[in-house]
Design an enzyme around this catalytic site. Structure first.
Site, PDB file in Angstrom:
ATOM      1  N   ALA B  50       0.866  -1.179   0.000  1.00 31.60           N
ATOM      2  CA  ALA B  50       0.000   0.000   0.000  1.00 31.60           C
ATOM      3  C   ALA B  50       0.904   1.230   0.000  1.00 31.60           C
ATOM      4  CB  ALA B  50      -0.906  -0.014   1.226  1.00 31.60           C
ATOM      5  N   GLU B  51       1.646   1.404  -1.085  1.00 31.08           N
ATOM      6  CA  GLU B  51       2.671   2.448  -1.123  1.00 31.08           C
ATOM      7  C   GLU B  51       2.085   3.839  -0.937  1.00 31.08           C
ATOM      8  OE1 GLU B  51       2.497  -0.065  -3.253  1.00 31.08           O
ATOM      9  OE2 GLU B  51       4.418  -1.113  -3.117  1.00 31.08           O
ATOM     10  N   PHE B  77       6.842   1.115  -8.163  1.00 30.78           N
ATOM     11  CA  PHE B  77       5.800   1.038  -7.139  1.00 30.78           C
ATOM     12  C   PHE B  77       5.503   2.402  -6.518  1.00 30.78           C
ATOM     13  CE2 PHE B  77       8.129  -3.189  -6.615  1.00 30.78           C
ATOM     14  CZ  PHE B  77       7.419  -3.775  -7.649  1.00 30.78           C
ATOM     15  N   HIS B 120       9.251  -2.767 -15.001  1.00 30.05           N
ATOM     16  CA  HIS B 120      10.253  -2.888 -13.944  1.00 30.05           C
ATOM     17  C   HIS B 120      11.636  -2.418 -14.376  1.00 30.05           C
ATOM     18  CE1 HIS B 120       6.946  -5.474 -12.689  1.00 30.05           C
ATOM     19  NE2 HIS B 120       7.376  -5.303 -11.461  1.00 30.05           N
TER      20      HIS B 120
END
Lengths: 323, 319
Positions: B50-51, B77, B120
Site C-alpha cells: 500500500a505504497e 511502485f 520494472h
C-alpha cells in the site's frame, strides 16, 4: 452516556455558531472579492467537528479536508490568523501560501486542511503511528467525506490502522453528496460505516446533526483508541446547506425539498432548543449575547486580516525547504 | 580501505543512522532482515502493499517528530503513491507556510538491464525533479550512496534517493568511520581537458570506462557526476564545460524532458559557459520507448560505454 456539563454544552454551541458565522462572513467577503480562489462552506455540518473535537485533548491531532474551516475552529484555531489566510495576507496561518483549502496549525494538532479528496487520511494515520511509536496516549482523527470513502487511501489506511491497532478515529462526514454527484450514485452500500466490517473494527453510525450523539461516539472511540484497542470508523450522517463551493457558477443538483428537510434538522437550533428546555437555564437573552460575541470575534478577525499586509512578492520563494 | 558493494554501503547508512537516532523508523513492503534483526519489527515495519498509504503515513509521522524511511523498492511502485508524493510531500512544507518540518527519506531503485521489461525497468527521476519541494539524490558509487543516504536521512525535508539497480553489486572503497556526502554537490570523477561527460548513476561507470578507452587514443575526457539532481550543482558542471568547451550528457533515462535536458540547458543558458562551447552539446540517452524485454532489444535501447566513446568522437570530429 450523560449529557456533557452545561458549560461544555454552551462551549459546543459557541463553537458551532462561530463556525457558522465565520463562514457566512467568508462567503460574503469572497463574493465581495476580498477572498480569492474557492471557498467550501461547512454550514449545516458544524455538530460533527464540534462533537468530535470536544472529545479530544489539546495534544490529539486531526486532519481536515477542503471543507476545513469547521475543523480548524473546533480544534481551537485562531480566527484572526484564519481570516488573514483567507485574505491572502502575511499574518495568515500559511503566510498567504495556502488559502481556504490549506489552513494548518501544527501547534494545536491541526495537521492541515487538504485539497485532495482522501489525501489526508494516510497522513494522519502516520500521526497515529507516531503516537503509538512514542508510547503516548495521543489519538489522531481523520475527517473526510463520503466521496473519500470510495478512494484507495481510505481502504489502505483503515487496513493498516486496524492491523497495527493504531489510535485512530476515522470520521466520515456523509453529507450525501460527493461534490455535485449524489452519494447514492457512487456508494455501493449506503452506509459508509458498513465498510468497517471489512477491517474488523467498529463502524458506528450517528446523527451528525446531533452534537451529543457525535460527542458520545467520539468519546467511546477515543477511549478505545487510548486503550490500545485500535481505530473506529464513525459515520456522521449530515448535510451541507450550501453548494459544494461558493463559486457563483457552482452547479448543484440537489432539490430544494431535500435542502429544506435538512435545514429543519439544524444542529445549532437543536442544541439551542435543548439548552433552553433541558437545562432551563439558557435564555433568549443569553443566546443573543453569545451570538453577538461570536459576531464581534468574526468582525475582529476581518479587521485583523485587512490590517495585515500582503506578503512581499518575493516571499513566494520562501519556505520551499526547511533548514 | 575496505571494499564493499553499493547495496552494502546503502544498508550500512541505514543501520548507522538508525543506531544514531531513535526517531528513525523504516517502512517497506518487505522488511530488510539486516534491519529487523538489529532494530526489531516495531521500528522496521513490514507493511501491506500500500505504497500510497506508506508515503502519506511518513508525512504524518514526520510532522510528529519522527524521521521515517520509506523504501518503495522499485520506482515502479512509487507511481501508485503519486498523489502523496506530488500533492502532499512536495508541497506540504511550503503550502502551510513552513510551519512544520517533514524529514523523510524515500528510496527507490531505478534502471534497467535486468531483462525485466517495461514496468520494472524505469528511470523516471525527471518526473520527480519537476515537482518543487523535493530533494533528489542519484549516486554512482558505494562511497557516494552511503554518504548521500546519510545526508538525506539527516535532512529536514522529503528526499528521494534513486539508486540504480545496475550498481547494486558494484564494489568500491567505503571508510568505516562516519561521513556524509553533501546534497547539492557534484563531483568531478575524472579530470580531463577535451570534453566534459556529465553522467548519471550507472552511466558514470560507463563514462569512466569510455574515458579510459579514449585516453589511449590521446583524448582527455572529464567525467562529472551531479550526484544530486535537486538541487543541481550547476556551477561545477558549468566550470567543467568552460574548461573543455564540449559537453555530452549520458543518462540511462530517455531524453525527452529529462535530467539530460535540464543539464544541457543549465550549460547553454549561462552566457559565460555558452561562449566557451566549441561544439553543440550532445545527449546520449535511452531511446524514447518503454524498455523491452528481449536482451537484443533492451541492449539496443540503452546507452553504454561504446555509445559514449562514439559520441565523444563525433563531438570532437574524429575517427
Amino acid at each position: 452516556m450523560p449529557y456533557p456539563t452545561p458549560e461544555t454544552q454552551r462551549e459546543m454551541l459557541r463553537t458551532m455558531q462561530t463556525i457558522r458565522r465565520f463562514e457566512e462572513r467568508a462567503s460574503d467577503d469572497y463574493h465581495a472579492g476580498d477572498i480569492y480562489g474557492v471557498v467550501h462552506c461547512y454550514i449545516g455540518e458544524e455538530a460533527v467537528a464540534t462533537g468530535i473535537c470536544a472529545a479530544l485533548n489539546d495534544d490529539d491531532q486531526i486532519i481536515s479536508t477542503h471543507r476545513g474551516h469547521g475543523h480548524c475552529i473546533a480544534k481551537g484555531a485562531n480566527l484572526d490568523r484564519m481570516m488573514a489566510e483567507l485574505y491572502g495576507r502575511e499574518d495568515g496561518y500559511c503566510k498567504g501560501k495556502g488559502g481556504s483549502m490549506h489552513i494548518a496549525d501544527f501547534d494545536i494538532g491541526m495537521l492541515g486542511a487538504n485539497g485532495i479528496v482522501a489525501g489526508g487520511i494516510s497522513i494522519v494515520t502516520g500521526a497515529g503511528l507516531a503516537a503509538q511509536l512514542e508510547g503516548s496516549d495521543r489519538v489522531a482523527v481523520s475527517f473526510f467525506g463520503d466521496g473519500a470513502s470510495n478512494a484507495g487511501p481510505f481502504h489502505e489506511s483503515l487496513n493498516i490502522a486496524a492491523k497495527w491497532k493504531l489510535p485512530m478515529l476515522y470520521v466520515c462526514e456523509n453529507n450525501l453528496h460527493s461534490a455535485q454527484t449524489p452519494a447514492s450514485r457512487t456508494l455501493a452500500h449506503e452506509d459508509v460505516a458498513a465498510r468497517a466490517a471489512g477491517y474488523g473494527i467498529p463502524g458506528v453510525i450517528v446523527d451528525g446533526n446531533d452534537v451529543f450523539a457525535v460527542y458520545e461516539a467520539a468519546s467511546n472511540a477515543v477511549a478505545r483508541a487510548r486503550a490500545g484497542e485500535g481505530p473506529t470508523l464513525i459515520e456522521c450522517k449530515t448535510y451541507r446547506w450550501r453548494k459544494h463551493t461558493e463559486r457563483p457558477n457552482q452547479p448543484d443538483q440537489r432539490t430544494q425539498e431535500e435542502i429544506d428537510i435538512w435545514m429543519k434538522r439544524d444542529p445549532i437550533a437543536r442544541l439551542v432548543d435543548h439548552l433552553k428546555s433541558q437545562q432551563g437555564q439558557f435564555s433568549d437573552e443569553e443566546w443573543d449575547a453569545m451570538d453577538a460575541a461570536v459576531l464581534k470575534s468574526i468582525e475582529a478577525s476581518v479587521v485583523y486580516a485587512k490590517a495585515s499586509p500582503f506578503p512581499a512578492p518575493e516571499a513566494a520563494l520562501d519556505d520551499l525547504y526547511a533548514d | 580501505m575496505r571494499e564493499i558493494t553499493f547495496a552494502q554501503a546503502a544498508m550500512e547508512a541505514l543501520v548507522e543512522e538508525m543506531e544514531r537516532d531513535p526517531k528513525i523508523f523504516h517502512m517497506s513492503t518487505d522488511a530488510p532482515d539486516a534491519l529487523v534483526e538489529k532494530f526489531g519489527e516495531s521500528r522496521v515495519r513490514a507493511t501491506p502493499i500500500a505504497e500510497s498509504a506508506l508515503t502519506g503515513m511518513a508525512i504524518g509521522a514526520a510532522s510528529s517528530g519522527f524521521r521515517p524511511i520509506v523504501d518503495w523498492r522499485q520506482v515502479t511502485f512509487a507511481f501508485v503513491a503519486m498523489d502523496q508524493i506530488v500533492n502532499q510531500a512536495a508541497k506540504i512544507h511550503y503550502m502551510f507556510g513552513g510551519q512544520a518540518q517533514f524529514p523523510i527519506l524515500y528510496r527507490a531503485s531505478v534502471g534497467g538491464g535486468g531483462r525485466s521489461a517495461a514496468q520494472h525497468s524505469q528511470s523516471p527521476y525527471s518526473m520527480f525533479m519537476n515537482m518543487a519541494g523535493l530533494k533528489i539524490t542519484l549516486a554512482s558509487t558505494p562511497y557516494d550512496v552511503k554518504g548521500l543516504l546519510k545526508s538525506a536521512i539527516r535532512d529536514n525535508n522529503p528526499v528521494i534517493a534513486f539508486e540504480s539497480n545496475r550498481l547494486a553489486g558494484l564494489k568500491g572503497d567505503v571508510p568505516q568511520e562516519d561521513y556524509t556526502v553533501p546534497i547539492g554537490k557534484a563531483e568531478v570523477k575524472r579530470e580531463g581537458t577535451d570534453i566534459t561527460v556529465v553522467a548519471l548513476a550507472w552511466q558514470v561507470q560507463e563514462a569512466l570506462a569510455a574515458a579510459e578507452t579514449l585516453a589511449a587514443e590521446g583524448v582527455s575526457v572529464e567525467v562529472v557526476d551531479p550526484r544530486t539532481l535537486i538541487p543541481m550543482d550547476s556551477e561545477t558542471i558549468r566550470a567543467s564545460v568552460r574548461k573543455t568547451g564540449r559537453l555530452i550528457v549520458a543518462d540511462e533515462a530517455g531524453p525527452t524532458a529529462g535530467a539530460s535536458a535540464e543539464i544541457a540547458t543549465l550549460v547553454t543558458e549561462d552566457p559565460d559557459t555558452f561562449s566557451c562551447l566549441k561544439a553543440p552539446p550532445k545527449r546520449i540517452c535511452a531511446l524514447q520507448v518503454p524498455i523491452p524485454y528481449s536482451p537484443v532489444l533492451e541492449d539496443h535501447v540503452f546507452p553504454d560505454r561504446t555509445k559514449i566513446v562514439a559520441g565523444v568522437r563525433e563531438v570532437l570530429g574524429i575517427g
